[in-house]
Design an enzyme around this catalytic site. Structure first.
Site, PDB file in Angstrom:
ATOM      1  CE  LYS A 199      44.673  43.830  42.177  1.00 36.44           C
ATOM      2  NZ  LYS A 199      43.987  43.640  43.485  1.00 36.44           N
TER       3      LYS A 199
HETATM    4  C1  LIG Z   1      42.533  43.558  43.598  1.00 39.41           C
HETATM    5  C2  LIG Z   1      42.025  42.892  44.816  1.00 39.41           C
HETATM    6  C3  LIG Z   1      40.721  42.342  44.882  1.00 39.41           C
HETATM    7  C4  LIG Z   1      39.709  42.475  43.761  1.00 39.41           C
HETATM    8  O1  LIG Z   1      40.034  41.708  42.650  1.00 39.41           O
HETATM    9  P1  LIG Z   1      39.302  41.984  41.237  1.00 39.41           P
HETATM   10  O2  LIG Z   1      39.945  41.076  40.274  1.00 39.41           O
HETATM   11  O3  LIG Z   1      39.561  43.442  40.937  1.00 39.41           O
HETATM   12  O4  LIG Z   1      37.847  41.728  41.442  1.00 39.41           O
HETATM   13  C5  LIG Z   1      40.344  41.650  46.030  1.00 39.41           C
HETATM   14  N1  LIG Z   1      41.187  41.536  47.074  1.00 39.41           N
HETATM   15  C6  LIG Z   1      42.440  42.057  47.065  1.00 39.41           C
HETATM   16  C7  LIG Z   1      43.301  41.903  48.262  1.00 39.41           C
HETATM   17  C8  LIG Z   1      42.904  42.756  45.941  1.00 39.41           C
HETATM   18  O5  LIG Z   1      44.137  43.280  45.955  1.00 39.41           O
END
Ligand SMILES: *Cc1c(COP(=O)(O)O)cnc(C)c1O
Length: 433
Positions: free
Chosen positions: A107
């Site tokens: 993210k």
């Molecule tokens: C947010 C997150 C996900 C999921 O990603 P999406 O885009 O919501 O499908 C998977 N793994 C981790 C470690 C995350 O922080």
């Protein structure tokens, strides 16, 4: 480029308007009005381009109308200040490590890009600031806080459930200072999210310019295309078709990969790997989309019962289930299967997966068992240290704490405890950004 609301009941918005608003006024997600594939020549010569050049090609049609070329290139440069290694762990299986950013989760990419876009849009308004209000169950808050740290014209207020995030995650939320403030809510993640929703609807808070930074925002979603291009570039010389498996919760990450495919990136197939929150795998089987309350798992960043970005995936496939299935599969796995996969990968390859990456690995294996001959990539979305307890007890080993985590563990937590929405409202009113 203009963006329309997928609820079809709001005016179109420019890139800038869509980024500042987050959600359209009819509560729909924004989607680009047109998508222009990139030149075939570009893909043929992709190995001759730098990461920054590739990212610019991928995003330019979506943002250039509101951000001039030189500024957009600078935003990309600042966003991509860390590596995206592709690590081969078995024959035809590689891990795309997306955890080398400041908060060690994928993210970081979206949060850094969005923060810099907002900073750009606010560059002349030093007196008027926007407040990014975000509820977090763990990873989102840290990435947003870090991405927006010291961005001019932007204040960040993070709500998190007291006692329900890991120590590392809490430190990432509460120790930055500057323009980042953390509110520790006596309640659950759902309570935090309800408070945020109330604030957005509250007429009394109209003078506080509030915006959201979760994955529905186009400036968090679209830059996630970049690393699909990078991985393709790294694998191209092997001459095999590429399949990506993406551990999915809100389905923003995989949806970005599918957007890259729409731009012409030669990807053979996508696998959306989920934990027992299996709304999408069930939909592919039955044709019925039935959201449910989420269930807790060890891959908790994917505990989502109504994936908000799935509507964009449907849009990308012309709202046709058969056409979706030709490019997209989805499988769900239990915690027990996840732990077994973590152990197997560790014992046979010496590689440590976090629980989310392990779900991605399982999805890839399932697909390749039935469709051999491809080059498979799973996305490793967080560093194992972020899920330290699960990883250490499952693998019976110690995980080295990386430097950027060690640094914050020694800092003092600063948070304000609140119980009710009234207290949040008071906080926002007396601290207008
Ligand atoms: C947010 C997150 C996900 C999921 O990603 P999406 O885009 O919501 O499908 C998977 N793994 C981790 C470690 C995350 O922080």
């Amino acid at each position: 480029m203009n963006y329309f609301s997928l609820n079809h009941n709001a005016p179109v918005a420019s890139f800038k308007q869509a980024v500042i608003q987050g959600l359209a006024p009819d509560k729909g997600l924004y989607f680009p009005e047109s998508i222009q594939p990139l030149d075939k020549e570009f893909f043929r010569n992709i190995d001759t381009f730098s990461e920054e050049e590739i990212a610019f090609e991928a995003i330019k049609q979506f943002a250039l109308s509101d951000i001039p070329e030189a500024d957009l290139k600078q935003i990309i440069k600042d966003t991509l200040s860390f590596d995206f290694p592709l690590v081969n762990i078995e024959s035809n299986i590689s891990s795309l490590e997306l955890f080398h950013g400041p908060t060690m989760a994928f993210k970081d990419v979206g949060a850094r890009f969005m923060a810099r876009c907002l900073g750009y849009f606010n560059r002349h308004n030093s007196s008027s600031t926007v407040t990014v209000l975000v509820a977090t169950s763990g990873d989102t808050g840290g990435a947003v806080a870090n991405g927006f740290l010291n961005v001019k014209g932007v204040n960040v207020v993070i709500l998190y459930p007291s006692g329900k995030v890991s120590d590392i995650q809490e430190k990432q939320l509460t120790t930055l200072g500057a323009n980042i403030r953390a509110l520790e809510v006596n309640g659950t993640f759902d309570d935090c999210q309800d408070m945020v929703k109330n604030a957005f609807l509250d007429e009394d808070l109209k003078s506080v310019k509030l915006t959201s930074a979760n994955s529905i925002n186009i400036a968090r979603w679209l830059p996630q295309m970049f690393y699909f291009f990078f991985a393709y570039r790294a694998l191209k010389k092997q001459g095999k078709e590429v399949v990506f498996s993406v551990p999915s919760g809100n389905f923003g990450n995989i949806c970005a990969g599918m957007m890259a495919h729409k731009l012409g990136l030669p990807i053979r197939h996508f696998v959306a790997a989920t934990n027992i929150n299996d709304i999408v795998p069930n939909y592919l089987k039955s044709g019925h989309y039935e959201p449910r309350a989420s269930r807790s798992t060890i891959s908790n960043a994917m505990d989502v019962g109504n994936p908000s970005n799935f509507i964009r995936i449907q849009q990308l496939s012309g709202n046709d289930l058969n056409s979706l299935k030709s490019i997209f599969s989805s499988y769900s796995f239990t915690d027990e299967e996840t732990r077994t996969a973590m152990k197997k990968v560790y014992d046979t390859c010496g590689y440590i997966c976090d629980p989310h990456g392990a779900v991605g690995y399982l999805g890839l294996k399932r697909f390749l068992d039935e469709h051999p001959g491809y080059s498979g990539v799973f996305l490793e979305t967080a560093h194992p240290v972020k899920f330290l307890d699960t990883v250490e007890t499952t693998l019976n080993t110690k995980v080295n704490i990386p430097e950027q985590i060690q640094k914050i563990m020694n800092r003092d937590k600063v948070s304000l405890k609140i119980d009710t929405y009234k207290e949040l409202k008071q906080f926002l009113s007396i601290n207008p950004a």
